[in-house]
Design a protein around this motif. Structure first.
Motif, PDB file in Angstrom:
ATOM      1  N   UNK A  16       0.827  -1.206   0.000  1.00  0.00           N
ATOM      2  CA  UNK A  16       0.000   0.000   0.000  1.00  0.00           C
ATOM      3  C   UNK A  16       0.863   1.258   0.000  1.00  0.00           C
ATOM      4  N   UNK A  17       1.939   1.292   0.802  1.00  0.00           N
ATOM      5  CA  UNK A  17       2.825   2.454   0.849  1.00  0.00           C
ATOM      6  C   UNK A  17       3.528   2.665  -0.489  1.00  0.00           C
ATOM      7  N   UNK A  18       3.950   1.565  -1.102  1.00  0.00           N
ATOM      8  CA  UNK A  18       4.621   1.669  -2.394  1.00  0.00           C
ATOM      9  C   UNK A  18       3.664   2.202  -3.458  1.00  0.00           C
ATOM     10  N   UNK A  19       2.422   1.769  -3.406  1.00  0.00           N
ATOM     11  CA  UNK A  19       1.423   2.264  -4.350  1.00  0.00           C
ATOM     12  C   UNK A  19       1.152   3.743  -4.161  1.00  0.00           C
ATOM     13  N   UNK A  20       1.082   4.194  -2.897  1.00  0.00           N
ATOM     14  CA  UNK A  20       0.876   5.612  -2.624  1.00  0.00           C
ATOM     15  C   UNK A  20       2.059   6.446  -3.108  1.00  0.00           C
ATOM     16  N   UNK A  21       3.294   5.937  -2.902  1.00  0.00           N
ATOM     17  CA  UNK A  21       4.483   6.670  -3.352  1.00  0.00           C
ATOM     18  C   UNK A  21       4.498   6.809  -4.867  1.00  0.00           C
ATOM     19  N   UNK A  22       4.131   5.735  -5.572  1.00  0.00           N
ATOM     20  CA  UNK A  22       4.095   5.796  -7.032  1.00  0.00           C
ATOM     21  C   UNK A  22       3.014   6.764  -7.501  1.00  0.00           C
ATOM     22  N   UNK A  23       1.891   6.800  -6.808  1.00  0.00           N
ATOM     23  CA  UNK A  23       0.811   7.721  -7.189  1.00  0.00           C
ATOM     24  C   UNK A  23       1.240   9.169  -6.978  1.00  0.00           C
ATOM     25  N   UNK A  24       1.901   9.435  -5.856  1.00  0.00           N
ATOM     26  CA  UNK A  24       2.382  10.798  -5.578  1.00  0.00           C
ATOM     27  C   UNK A  24       3.428  11.208  -6.597  1.00  0.00           C
ATOM     28  N   UNK A  25       4.351  10.290  -6.929  1.00  0.00           N
ATOM     29  CA  UNK A  25       5.389  10.587  -7.923  1.00  0.00           C
ATOM     30  C   UNK A  25       4.776  10.849  -9.295  1.00  0.00           C
ATOM     31  N   UNK A  26       3.764  10.071  -9.644  1.00  0.00           N
ATOM     32  CA  UNK A  26       3.087  10.281 -10.924  1.00  0.00           C
ATOM     33  C   UNK A  26       2.392  11.632 -10.984  1.00  0.00           C
ATOM     34  N   UNK A  27       1.746  12.036  -9.883  1.00  0.00           N
ATOM     35  CA  UNK A  27       1.087  13.334  -9.825  1.00  0.00           C
ATOM     36  C   UNK A  27       2.102  14.472  -9.929  1.00  0.00           C
ATOM     37  N   UNK A  28       3.276  14.270  -9.315  1.00  0.00           N
ATOM     38  CA  UNK A  28       4.329  15.290  -9.375  1.00  0.00           C
ATOM     39  C   UNK A  28       4.799  15.498 -10.819  1.00  0.00           C
TER      40      UNK A  28
END
Length: 209
Positions: A16-28
């Protein structure tokens, strides 16, 4: 069983944390892309505006050049006479060419976002190797006179005055990123010469080189 369940929960949390990090990076990266595209579109719009303004100033400067026909008939020299009258013609011409209303605001706000202000208007009359300059103030009256040697006088935009001509400059606001307004200006020097004067200028430049 208790240890196995704890390990499973730990793995779920990591996923779940890895998925959130990838989502935040994608939004950035998406935000950066949006900013870059907006900047490129804004710069393209400014370049287009600069081109339109330069053409409008050139035509307006030419329209305001009131040639002294008597002097031209006598000496074949191009002299711009009656600077205040020339300035009045210029103001009418620049309003018409830029599509400004009575408040000096452009109907096309994507090009010019605020009122246009005439920042400078100068007439340069070249007599042999001398340049006689006249600046008109905002009140339409002569505010300054000066002279200099041909080849040593420069217009406010840095262009060397080589022939009789008109320089004008305007200030205006343009809309940038996120609707932020930026102050801008544009100046243009236009030569107004006869063929004989052009030959003299070419001869002068050849002698200098």
């Amino acid at each position: 069983m208790r240890l196995r369940r704890s390990g499973c929960q730990q793995r779920n949390i990591n996923v779940r944390d890895r998925g959130q990090a990838e989502w935040i990076l994608g939004m950035f990266f998406l935000l950066v892309l949006i900013v870059l595209m907006n900047t490129m579109l804004t710069l393209a719009s400014w370049r287009s505006t600069a081109g339109c303004l330069e053409d409008a100033l050139a035509v307006s400067n030419l329209a305001s050049a009131l040639i002294d026909l008597e002097e031209y008939g006598r000496s074949h020299r191009v002299v711009i006479a009656d600077a205040p009258a020339a300035y009045e013609i210029y103001t009418d011409a620049v309003r018409e060419n830029l599509g400004l209303d009575e408040n000096w605001e452009c109907r096309n706000r994507t090009m010019i976002a605020g009122p246009v202000e005439i920042a400078d208007y100068i007439i340069y009359n070249v007599d042999q190797n001398r340049v006689n300059a006249v600046r008109i103030g905002r009140d339409g009256k002569i505010s300054e006179r000066w002279r200099g040697a041909l080849g040593a006088v420069k217009a406010p935009n840095g262009v060397t005055v080589e022939c009789t001509g008109v320089y004008s400059e305007i200030r205006f606001e343009v809309e940038g990123f996120a609707g932020v307004l930026a102050q801008a200006h544009k100046g243009k020097l236009v030569d107004i010469v006869s063929e004989s004067e052009r030959e003299k200028v070419n001869k002068y430049e050849n002698d200098e080189s």
